[in-house]
Design an enzyme around this catalytic site. Structure first.
Site, PDB file in Angstrom:
ATOM      1  N   GLU A  55       0.749  -1.112  -0.006  1.00 28.52           N
ATOM      2  CA  GLU A  55       0.352  -0.035   0.237  1.00 28.52           C
ATOM      3  C   GLU A  55       1.276   0.955   0.271  1.00 28.52           C
ATOM      4  OE1 GLU A  55      -1.134   3.121   1.137  1.00 28.52           O
ATOM      5  OE2 GLU A  55      -1.449   2.910   3.122  1.00 28.52           O
ATOM      6  N   CYS A  88      -2.389   7.617   5.178  1.00 31.47           N
ATOM      7  CA  CYS A  88      -2.029   7.031   3.795  1.00 31.47           C
ATOM      8  C   CYS A  88      -3.286   8.222   2.864  1.00 31.47           C
ATOM      9  CB  CYS A  88      -2.150   5.908   3.206  1.00 31.47           C
ATOM     10  SG  CYS A  88      -2.644   4.442   4.358  1.00 31.47           S
TER      11      CYS A  88
END
Length: 508
Positions: free
Chosen positions: A265, A302
């Site tokens: 990720e 994120c």
């Protein structure tokens, strides 16, 4: 603080606390650092070989035994709660309330996977009975089930010392699947990593699990990470971090003689599309909400919404003014490391010097490890002509992309790379415009929101935390939610196998 906490700085390898041949000094946001073992290829090899040996037992444990193991890890982490909060705040600069919430998320994930594996849905069991009399050819008896893949390597994340690190979602889902785990700890929070590893070690002993089921390698070098990805006995990798670091490791995983899945990720700009009716009706409120999301945790999520796409004209100007007002007087926030703070300042400087960008709010440089918000705006045609403006600046930096009409809005959407999230701020009158965007946005993101903000990832069965590249390296999976377990399982078909030889969940 750190100097008052009994930390050894050692690796945990198959139940043993191991000294390192060399060390590095931790660099906390507050208090004194301590010496930490700097592991390399030799330590990784020892841990992975122990994990492979453990897999011969752990991969065939009963689901109930693994569920109790996960719950015991959660209990042991909670028992160390005050120490984790103290160390985590000192190392990362994160506030106490945030760390306490993150600890709850970490233990909640462990218990969520325990509940999941007590059922069998994740195993996707399928059976086709034998048809010995079928013409023109008989059919054999077939049984399919998802089985654990083997030892998994996990990388600790800088921005989540607990929930995406030593016993975070990657570790929890791998252990739930039946896979031993070797963690490469993040050098930004080695104290947190050690305390959590103590909790896992205590659970291993209490539940009678094989010692090699979990290891922690502390390191501040690239050697350990590369060795973990390239080790021939590692079957998959879980990673949360930067695009640059993740892409380098992903390339190593793909270049192995036997490539392995790399579930990385890598972050995103998480665009927010403010549609005309919503802008006219509540633009100031949306701007204030966006400013709060942008600066939450000093922008070090994120899912930080780094780009807003909104109409040019007076109402868009009012949105910019409201965002500027909401960000005015913002106090500097402590960033996760000196390196992250320096990279953020460099990113803001590049934006400030970029042709076509105009300042909206902030932009002042903070000293040392601190960060301040910075927002700029740009015409959509200039944004479309400059691909570098679609790259993430990790921290509270925002960009307003001003569009002239619905077609230009769709052009911006089409130009997006893969994202973790895309948000629509819309009212009922915006439904036709939103409907026209949906076929584009669905291909761009793992999660699409309406009238909210993406910071705050719910840990739930339906959650997707992933997306098309470069948001993640494997678009078919998620690092949050119960589907995360499928990363570490593979389908195996058993044909005419005697019941005594089948996995326990296929017997009977």
């Amino acid at each position: 603080m750190l100097d008052a906490t009994p930390l050894t700085g050692r690796h945990l390898i198959a139940g043993d606390w191991v000294e390192g041949a060399s060390t590095f000094r931790s660099a906390p946001a507050a208090g004194e650092g301590f010496d930490v073992a700097a592991g390399g290829a030799a330590e990784v090899d020892r841990a992975v070989r122990a994990a492979e040996a453990a897999f011969e037992t752990y991969g065939w444990t009963a689901r109930e035994d693994r569920a109790r193991f996960l719950e015991t890890i959660a209990d042991e982490i909670e028992a160390r709660g005050p120490a984790l909060t103290e160390i985590g705040a000192a190392e990362s600069g994160l506030p106490t309330a945030r760390l306490e919430g993150e600890r709850g998320r970490t233990t909640g994930q462990l218990r969520m996977f325990a509940a999941l594996i007590r059922e069998t849905d994740h195993l996707d069991i399928r059976r086709d009975p034998a048809l010995p009399d079928r013409a023109p050819a008989p059919r054999p008896e077939l049984a399919m089930i998802q089985r654990p893949i083997g030892p998994v390597g996990v990388f600790g994340a800088s921005n989540f010392p607990l929930a995406f690190s030593t016993a975070g979602g990657d570790t929890a889902s791998a252990l739930a699947a039946g896979c031993p785990v070797v963690v490469k700890g993040h050098p930004g929070h080695p104290g947190c990593a050690e305390i959590v590893a103590q909790a896992v070690a205590a659970a291993v002993a209490a539940c009678g699990m094989p010692a090699g089921v979990f290891s922690l390698i502390q390191s501040n070098t690239n050697e350990a990470g590369a060795a973990l990805v390239q080790h021939p006995l590692i079957r998959a990798i879980g990673f949360t971090g930067s695009y640059r670091g993740g892409k380098a490791l992903f390339d190593l995983a793909c270049a192995r003689p036997e490539p392995i899945p790399f579930f990385g990720e890598l972050g995103a700009i998480n665009p927010v599309f403010v549609l005309p009716a919503a802008l006219g009706a509540r633009g100031a409120a949306i701007a204030e909400g966006w400013a709060g999301s942008l600066t939450m945790g000093v922008g070090q999520f994120c899912t930080n919404p780094g780009v807003v796409v909104l109409p040019a004209g007076p109402e868009g100007d009012a949105f910019a003014a409201a965002a500027a007002q909401a960000l005015s007087g913002a106090a500097p926030g402590t960033m996760l490391s000196d390196g992250i703070a320096a990279a953020y300042r460099k990113g803001v400087e590049d934006l400030a010097n970029h042709p076509g960008l105009a300042p909206v709010a902030g932009g002042e440089a903070a000293e040392g490890r601190a960060g301040l918000p910075a927002v700029f705006q740009v015409a959509a045609e200039d944004w479309l002509a400059a691909p570098d403006l679609a790259e993430e600046v990790f921290g509270p930096a925002g960009l307003l992309v001003r569009v002239t009409d619905a077609e230009q809005t769709r052009a911006v959407a089409r130009a997006l790379a893969g994202q973790l999230t895309v948000t629509l701020q819309m009212d009922d009158a915006d439904a036709p415009a939103a409907r026209a965007l949906m076929p584009i946005l669905e291909r761009k993101a793992g999660r699409i929101l309406a009238n909210g903000f993406p910071t705050g990832v719910e840990v739930a069965s339906a959650m997707v935390h992933g997306g098309p590249f470069p948001a993640s390296t494997n678009f078919g999976h998620t690092s949050v939610g119960t589907l995360a377990i499928r990363r570490f399982l593979r389908p195996v078909c058993f044909q005419n196998i005697p019941a005594a030889l089948l996995p326990g969940d296929l017997r009977g």
